[in-house]
Structure formats: C-alpha cells, structure tokens
Design a protein around this motif. Structure first.
Motif, mmCIF file in Angstrom:
data_model
loop_
_atom_site.group_PDB
_atom_site.id
_atom_site.type_symbol
_atom_site.label_atom_id
_atom_site.label_comp_id
_atom_site.label_asym_id
_atom_site.label_seq_id
_atom_site.Cartn_x
_atom_site.Cartn_y
_atom_site.Cartn_z
ATOM 1 N N LYS A 11 -38.246 -87.267 37.249
ATOM 2 C CA LYS A 11 -38.082 -86.011 36.534
ATOM 3 C C LYS A 11 -39.437 -85.384 36.273
ATOM 4 N N LYS A 12 -39.481 -84.065 36.289
ATOM 5 C CA LYS A 12 -40.700 -83.354 35.934
ATOM 6 C C LYS A 12 -40.777 -83.304 34.420
ATOM 7 N N ARG A 14 -36.036 -83.370 13.831
ATOM 8 C CA ARG A 14 -35.227 -82.669 12.821
ATOM 9 C C ARG A 14 -34.146 -81.793 13.436
ATOM 10 N N ASN A 15 -34.360 -81.361 14.654
ATOM 11 C CA ASN A 15 -33.436 -80.428 15.304
ATOM 12 C C ASN A 15 -32.872 -80.995 16.603
ATOM 13 N N GLN A 16 -32.540 -82.278 16.607
ATOM 14 C CA GLN A 16 -32.075 -82.944 17.819
ATOM 15 C C GLN A 16 -30.856 -82.275 18.440
ATOM 16 N N ASP A 17 -30.019 -81.658 17.617
ATOM 17 C CA ASP A 17 -28.818 -81.011 18.152
ATOM 18 C C ASP A 17 -29.141 -79.771 18.984
ATOM 19 N N ARG A 18 -30.355 -79.271 18.905
ATOM 20 C CA ARG A 18 -30.760 -78.091 19.673
ATOM 21 C C ARG A 18 -31.344 -78.445 21.041
ATOM 22 N N PHE A 19 -31.560 -79.723 21.285
ATOM 23 C CA PHE A 19 -32.183 -80.162 22.529
ATOM 24 C C PHE A 19 -31.205 -81.011 23.337
ATOM 25 N N GLU A 63 -29.860 -84.148 25.477
ATOM 26 C CA GLU A 63 -30.047 -85.577 25.194
ATOM 27 C C GLU A 63 -31.251 -86.168 25.914
ATOM 28 N N ASP A 64 -31.534 -85.682 27.117
ATOM 29 C CA ASP A 64 -32.652 -86.220 27.898
ATOM 30 C C ASP A 64 -33.939 -85.408 27.731
ATOM 31 N N PHE A 65 -34.032 -84.604 26.669
ATOM 32 C CA PHE A 65 -35.211 -83.781 26.440
ATOM 33 C C PHE A 65 -36.466 -84.616 26.214
#
Length: 69
Positions: A20-21, A45-50, A52-54
């Motif tokens: 992955k890049k 704090r904002n995991q729901d905005r990213f 899962e593999d961010f």
C-alpha cells in the motif's frame, strides 16, 4: 493560508509498505503544520471519520527498512 505544497514534496513522502502507498505520521503532520502527537491524538479521537485501514503500526523490520533509505 500558506503557499501550496509542491507535488514533489508529497511524492517524496509516500512509501510502499505492505503493498500500500502510505505516508508516515511525521510527514503528514508536517504537511498540515501540526505536531505528530497532535495528529495522532486527533485521529484516535475521531476514528469513526477514518477508514479502518487508515493507520497501522510498522513492525521492527519495516522501521529498519525505512531508516536505511
């Protein structure tokens, strides 16, 4: 707002890891002009905005490989 970031600067910060890049948190924080600690705090704090593999943690071999480049 600051000057646009040269494309070359961004391209130099992209690595191929696990097929992955990716960009390191320190490089991404520098692009956004924030501390690495602050960037990581906001992502947590904002995991729901990213997606899962961010974000993922590098293993020891990956860290060594990046440092050798």
């Amino acid at each position: 707002m600051g000057l646009p970031i040269p494309v070359e600067r961004i391209q130099q910060s992209i690595f191929l890891i696990r097929g992955k890049k990716v960009m390191l948190d320190a490089d991404l924080a520098q692009l956004y002009a924030v501390s690495t600690k602050r960037l990581n705090e906001q992502v947590k704090r904002n995991q729901d905005r990213f997606p899962e593999d961010f974000m993922f943690q590098l293993n020891a071999a990956e860290v060594t490989n990046l440092r050798s480049h």
